[in-house]
Design a protein around this motif. Structure first.
Motif, PDB file in Angstrom:
ATOM      1  N   VAL A  23     -45.750  91.153  75.755  1.00  0.00           N
ATOM      2  CA  VAL A  23     -45.254  92.455  76.218  1.00  0.00           C
ATOM      3  C   VAL A  23     -44.191  93.005  75.387  1.00  0.00           C
ATOM      4  O   VAL A  23     -44.290  94.144  74.954  1.00  0.00           O
ATOM      5  N   ALA A  24     -43.290  92.423  75.233  1.00  0.00           N
ATOM      6  CA  ALA A  24     -41.859  92.873  74.554  1.00  0.00           C
ATOM      7  C   ALA A  24     -42.297  93.289  73.086  1.00  0.00           C
ATOM      8  O   ALA A  24     -41.826  94.178  72.531  1.00  0.00           O
ATOM      9  N   THR A  25     -43.243  92.767  72.529  1.00  0.00           N
ATOM     10  CA  THR A  25     -43.624  92.775  71.213  1.00  0.00           C
ATOM     11  C   THR A  25     -44.578  94.199  70.910  1.00  0.00           C
ATOM     12  O   THR A  25     -44.162  94.964  70.280  1.00  0.00           O
ATOM     13  N   VAL A  26     -45.426  94.235  71.763  1.00  0.00           N
ATOM     14  CA  VAL A  26     -46.158  95.682  72.033  1.00  0.00           C
ATOM     15  C   VAL A  26     -45.390  96.615  72.115  1.00  0.00           C
ATOM     16  O   VAL A  26     -45.454  97.757  71.704  1.00  0.00           O
ATOM     17  N   LEU A  27     -44.606  96.354  73.200  1.00  0.00           N
ATOM     18  CA  LEU A  27     -43.674  97.538  73.722  1.00  0.00           C
ATOM     19  C   LEU A  27     -42.520  98.268  72.462  1.00  0.00           C
ATOM     20  O   LEU A  27     -42.379  99.303  72.214  1.00  0.00           O
ATOM     21  N   ALA A  28     -42.220  97.173  71.716  1.00  0.00           N
ATOM     22  CA  ALA A  28     -41.421  97.398  70.745  1.00  0.00           C
ATOM     23  C   ALA A  28     -42.123  98.295  69.720  1.00  0.00           C
ATOM     24  O   ALA A  28     -41.641  99.222  68.951  1.00  0.00           O
ATOM     25  N   GLU A  29     -43.388  97.713  69.155  1.00  0.00           N
ATOM     26  CA  GLU A  29     -44.257  98.410  68.480  1.00  0.00           C
ATOM     27  C   GLU A  29     -44.226 100.018  68.753  1.00  0.00           C
ATOM     28  O   GLU A  29     -44.438 100.768  67.899  1.00  0.00           O
ATOM     29  N   ARG A  30     -44.171 100.151  69.810  1.00  0.00           N
ATOM     30  CA  ARG A  30     -44.598 101.487  70.370  1.00  0.00           C
ATOM     31  C   ARG A  30     -43.197 102.442  70.545  1.00  0.00           C
ATOM     32  O   ARG A  30     -43.003 103.492  71.131  1.00  0.00           O
ATOM     33  N   GLY A  31     -42.084 101.592  70.177  1.00  0.00           N
ATOM     34  CA  GLY A  31     -40.659 102.380  70.450  1.00  0.00           C
ATOM     35  C   GLY A  31     -40.399 102.490  71.768  1.00  0.00           C
ATOM     36  O   GLY A  31     -39.393 103.410  72.139  1.00  0.00           O
ATOM     37  N   VAL A  32     -40.701 101.658  72.823  1.00  0.00           N
ATOM     38  CA  VAL A  32     -40.260 101.666  74.100  1.00  0.00           C
ATOM     39  C   VAL A  32     -39.233 100.559  74.239  1.00  0.00           C
ATOM     40  O   VAL A  32     -39.400  99.419  74.118  1.00  0.00           O
ATOM     41  N   ARG A  33     -38.113 100.971  75.115  1.00  0.00           N
ATOM     42  CA  ARG A  33     -36.955 100.200  74.939  1.00  0.00           C
ATOM     43  C   ARG A  33     -37.114  99.292  76.659  1.00  0.00           C
ATOM     44  O   ARG A  33     -37.044 100.202  77.488  1.00  0.00           O
ATOM     45  N   VAL A  34     -37.222  98.182  76.516  1.00  0.00           N
ATOM     46  CA  VAL A  34     -37.175  97.371  77.766  1.00  0.00           C
ATOM     47  C   VAL A  34     -35.809  97.316  78.390  1.00  0.00           C
ATOM     48  O   VAL A  34     -34.879  96.532  77.839  1.00  0.00           O
ATOM     49  N   ALA A  35     -35.471  98.179  79.229  1.00  0.00           N
ATOM     50  CA  ALA A  35     -34.000  98.145  79.714  1.00  0.00           C
ATOM     51  C   ALA A  35     -33.567  96.956  80.618  1.00  0.00           C
ATOM     52  O   ALA A  35     -32.438  96.354  80.608  1.00  0.00           O
ATOM     53  N   ARG A  36     -34.708  96.467  81.609  1.00  0.00           N
ATOM     54  CA  ARG A  36     -34.571  95.416  82.480  1.00  0.00           C
ATOM     55  C   ARG A  36     -36.117  94.802  82.422  1.00  0.00           C
ATOM     56  O   ARG A  36     -36.988  95.250  82.203  1.00  0.00           O
ATOM     57  N   ARG A  37     -35.873  93.314  82.545  1.00  0.00           N
ATOM     58  CA  ARG A  37     -37.228  92.740  82.976  1.00  0.00           C
ATOM     59  C   ARG A  37     -37.083  91.670  83.938  1.00  0.00           C
ATOM     60  O   ARG A  37     -35.922  91.084  84.174  1.00  0.00           O
ATOM     61  N   LEU A  38     -38.109  91.337  84.308  1.00  0.00           N
ATOM     62  CA  LEU A  38     -38.216  90.141  85.613  1.00  0.00           C
ATOM     63  C   LEU A  38     -39.688  89.304  85.371  1.00  0.00           C
ATOM     64  O   LEU A  38     -40.562  90.048  85.345  1.00  0.00           O
ATOM     65  N   VAL A  39     -39.449  88.190  85.215  1.00  0.00           N
ATOM     66  CA  VAL A  39     -40.375  87.189  85.061  1.00  0.00           C
ATOM     67  C   VAL A  39     -40.395  86.099  86.096  1.00  0.00           C
ATOM     68  O   VAL A  39     -39.493  85.455  86.332  1.00  0.00           O
ATOM     69  N   GLY A  40     -41.402  86.077  86.698  1.00  0.00           N
ATOM     70  CA  GLY A  40     -41.877  84.750  87.747  1.00  0.00           C
ATOM     71  C   GLY A  40     -42.912  85.374  88.924  1.00  0.00           C
ATOM     72  O   GLY A  40     -43.594  86.345  88.859  1.00  0.00           O
ATOM     73  N   ASN A  41     -42.751  84.464  89.754  1.00  0.00           N
ATOM     74  CA  ASN A  41     -43.801  84.767  90.911  1.00  0.00           C
ATOM     75  C   ASN A  41     -43.330  85.381  92.135  1.00  0.00           C
ATOM     76  O   ASN A  41     -42.321  85.025  92.744  1.00  0.00           O
ATOM     77  N   TYR A  42     -43.514  86.647  92.305  1.00  0.00           N
ATOM     78  CA  TYR A  42     -42.714  87.634  93.091  1.00  0.00           C
ATOM     79  C   TYR A  42     -43.717  88.346  93.995  1.00  0.00           C
ATOM     80  O   TYR A  42     -43.491  88.611  95.441  1.00  0.00           O
ATOM     81  N   VAL A  43     -45.172  88.694  93.375  1.00  0.00           N
ATOM     82  CA  VAL A  43     -46.112  89.286  94.458  1.00  0.00           C
ATOM     83  C   VAL A  43     -47.402  88.295  93.996  1.00  0.00           C
ATOM     84  O   VAL A  43     -48.099  88.744  93.430  1.00  0.00           O
ATOM     85  N   THR A  44     -47.517  87.306  95.047  1.00  0.00           N
ATOM     86  CA  THR A  44     -48.565  86.473  94.680  1.00  0.00           C
ATOM     87  C   THR A  44     -49.719  86.685  95.810  1.00  0.00           C
ATOM     88  O   THR A  44     -49.687  87.545  96.348  1.00  0.00           O
ATOM     89  N   SER A  45     -50.591  85.807  95.333  1.00  0.00           N
ATOM     90  CA  SER A  45     -52.002  85.818  96.021  1.00  0.00           C
ATOM     91  C   SER A  45     -52.401  84.095  96.297  1.00  0.00           C
ATOM     92  O   SER A  45     -53.230  83.734  95.700  1.00  0.00           O
ATOM     93  N   LEU A  46     -51.645  83.566  97.216  1.00  0.00           N
ATOM     94  CA  LEU A  46     -51.689  82.242  97.579  1.00  0.00           C
ATOM     95  C   LEU A  46     -51.437  81.197  96.322  1.00  0.00           C
ATOM     96  O   LEU A  46     -50.256  81.386  95.638  1.00  0.00           O
TER      97      LEU A  46
END
Length: 333
Positions: free
Chosen positions: A277-300
């Motif tokens: 994701v970070a690679t694709v957004l950097a290619e498009r000139g989009v700055r990731v200000a904050r990020r969150l990675v993990g299980n937060y909205v799950t489906s069992l």
């Protein structure tokens, strides 16, 4: 089915008791009315936030009750909306006189039951504003919804609106920032396997070993199509194409990115996905200000992941960074 349960009929009630036992200083649980509230609620003069939905999506919503996020959450049975009386009881329990914001994912049962609860609360003199979350851009008018489904952006709405309420925002202001976050958000998900509900004892749908569900919903609802499993970089680019087509982000814009596991995906894979994701957004000139990675909205125990991209202002970033203390999200406090 192998699960750490006693009786399938008691899973939600026993999980609530366990949550309360694990966080006695932060939460209280009303077992009879079936809601989770902040231990210090109600707080006089503070706008309260209440959300909820079917169980099985943990830590959403009960895991986000606490300082800087929700004042109360109403867990229904697994994949089943909470009932109006339950929502009303939670609303009354945390109302501090400044009004209550209901954060509602766009599923037919949730919308109807929260609407009825809001009407009942109004009859008792409690002002209620509703923020509807409909960020899933994979499909519209699905099995469970009229319009787009509410998914990963729910976390961002609850965090940012919760921070605004915590610092003393008025009812209209808290609702407005919540709606602004939702409007700026888009999500897309993939499933590798189905989740298994305790009552059914078997996966919710069949998926061949070499296929994935593209655009799956958090209850296992069908997505756009099924296709053969492809490398992660291709899946990420396809999901981001759908997200950025629906909610364009321009060169120089700032975003918050959520790479969310659906319950059965290891962090090893989720971090790999974030790197793509970070690679694709950097290619498009989009700055990731904050990020969150993990299980937060799950489906069992579903193996899969969702991506959420939210275009943010400096004010949203400030509120995102504000202290939060909940079982599922905690920083600066």
């Amino acid at each position: 089915m192998k699960k750490f349960i006693n009786d399938p009929a008691d899973v939600v009630a026993e999980a609530l008791a366990g949550l309360a036992a694990a966080h006695p200083d932060d939460l209280r649980v009303d077992v009879s009315e079936q809601y989770i509230a902040r231990a210090d609620a109600p707080r006089g003069g503070k706008v309260a936030l209440v959300s909820g939905g079917g169980s099985g999506h943990e830590p959403l919503h009960g895991g986000f009750v606490g300082t800087g996020m929700l004042d109360a959450a109403c867990p229904g049975e697994v994949f089943t909306s909470p009932v109006p009386d339950q929502i009303l009881a939670a609303t009354k329990a945390v109302d501090g006189g400044a009004g209550v914001v209901h954060v509602v994912k766009n599923y037919t049962g949730d919308v109807m039951n929260f609407q009825l609860a809001a009407e009942l609360a109004a009859d008792e003199g409690i002002a209620v504003e509703t923020v509807l979350v409909d960020d899933d851009v994979a499909v519209e008018n699905s099995t469970w919804t009229a319009g787009r489904r509410g998914t990963g952006a729910t976390l961002l709405v609850e965090k940012i609106a919760g921070a605004r309420a915590e610092e003393g925002g008025k009812l209209a202001e808290v609702a407005a920032i919540g709606r602004e976050v939702n409007t700026a958000s888009a999500s897309f998900a993939y499933a590798l396997t189905a989740g298994t509900t305790p009552a059914a004892g078997r996966p919710g749908f069949d998926l061949p070993e070499d296929e994935i569900e593209v655009g799956v919903g958090i209850h296992g609802e069908p997505g756009r199509r099924r296709e053969k499993l492809r490398p992660a970089r291709e899946l990420v680019r396809s999901a981001l194409d759908a997200i950025l087509e629906a909610k364009p982000v321009n060169d120089g814009d700032q975003v918050i990115v959520l790479v969310n596991g659906l319950g059965g995906t290891p962090l090893l894979e989720l971090y790999l996905v974030y790197g793509e994701v970070a690679t694709v957004l950097a290619e498009r000139g989009v700055r990731v200000a904050r990020r969150l990675v993990g299980n937060y909205v799950t489906s069992l125990d579903m193996a899969g992941m969702s991506l959420t991209v939210t275009r943010v202002t400096d004010e949203m970033i400030r509120l995102w960074d504000a202290p939060v203390r909940t079982p599922g999200l905690r920083w600066g406090a």
